[in-house]
Design a protein around this motif. Structure first.
Motif: not given
Length: 220
Positions: A163-166, A75-78, A150-154
Motif C-alpha cells: 500500500r502507498t498512501v497518497a 493534523g488535517d489530512p487534506v 470528509k476525505a481522510g485518506r487515499v
C-alpha cells in the motif's frame, strides 16, 4: 535583690535608681522589656522575610505546568491550496487546482487537465479517479476524489497487498472534491494502472474504491 538604704539623700537616689533598674537587667517582665522584645522579634521576622524574598528573586522561575487535558488536535489530512497555486508533487511533477478541476505537468512540461464540472463524474456520491504516467524510474499517480467533504485518506494497493498512501489537496472552503497524488516504483507495461485506489473518510470508513486496470504505459 537586697536593698540598702544609705543615710545620704543623694545616695538614696542613686541606690534607688539601681534597685529599680536591677530587675530589668536580669530579665524581669517589665513593660519596657516586653516592648523591646516585640520590636526585636519584628525586626528578625522582617529580615527573614527580606532574605526569603531576595532568594526567591534570584531563583529561576519554574516552567508553567501543561494541563493534562491540553492535547494537540490531529493534523488535517487534506492540505488547503489557493486556486492556481502550484504544488511541487516531487520528481519533476507539479499539481494545481482551479474551480474547474485538476491540472498537472510532468518533467516534459506537458500540461494535463481533468474536469470536475463537465459531467464526467457524479459528485452526488463518493468516488475516485486515477491517472498515471511513468517510466523505468518510477510512476506518478494522481486523481480526483469527490462526493465527500470528509476525505481522510487515499491508498494505492497492488495485488500483493503493498500500500502507498497518497497526498491530498483541496481548495479553500472544503468543497466536495479534491486531488490526490503519489509515487510508486516502476511498473512493467501498464503505467501503474494495475494498482487499485481506495478512498476512506477521516474515521477510516471505506467510501469508494477503484479496481486496478491494465493500460499501456503513458498518460491515463
Amino acid at each position: 535583690m537586697k536593698k540598702h538604704w544609705p543615710a545620704v539623700v543623694g545616695g538614696v537616689a542613686v541606690v534607688a535608681a539601681v534597685a529599680i533598674a536591677a530587675p530589668s537587667a536580669v530579665g524581669a517582665p517589665t513593660g519596657t522589656h516586653a516592648e523591646t522584645g516585640t520590636r526585636a522579634e519584628t525586626g528578625t521576622h522582617a529580615a527573614s522575610t527580606a532574605a526569603a524574598t531576595a532568594s526567591a528573586a534570584v531563583r529561576p522561575a519554574a516552567p508553567a505546568a501543561t494541563p493534562a487535558a491540553a492535547v494537540a488536535p490531529a493534523g488535517d489530512p487534506v492540505r488547503t491550496v489557493r486556486p492556481g497555486q502550484r504544488v511541487d508533487a516531487g520528481r519533476g511533477f507539479t499539481v494545481w487546482l482551479t474551480r474547474e478541476g485538476k491540472h498537472w505537468t510532468g518533467p516534459d512540461g506537458y500540461e494535463n487537465f481533468r474536469s470536475v464540472v463537465d459531467g464526467n463524474i457524479d459528485r452526488s456520491e463518493p468516488g475516485v479517479s486515477h491517472q498515471s504516467e511513468g517510466d523505468a524510474t518510477g510512476v506518478f499517480h494522481s486523481g480526483v476524489y469527490y462526493g465527500t467533504r470528509k476525505a481522510g485518506r487515499v491508498e494505492l494497493s497492488d495485488a500483493e497487498g503493498h500500500r502507498t498512501v497518497a497526498t491530498l489537496v483541496a481548495l479553500p472552503g472544503r468543497p466536495d472534491w479534491g486531488v490526490w497524488y503519489a509515487h510508486t516504483g516502476p511498473s512493467a507495461g501498464n503505467g501503474g494502472g494495475s494498482l487499485g485506489v481506495t478512498l476512506y473518510d477521516r474515521g477510516g470508513r471505506l467510501l469508494a474504491e477503484l479496481p486496478g486496470f491494465d493500460v499501456p504505459t503513458g498518460r491515463g
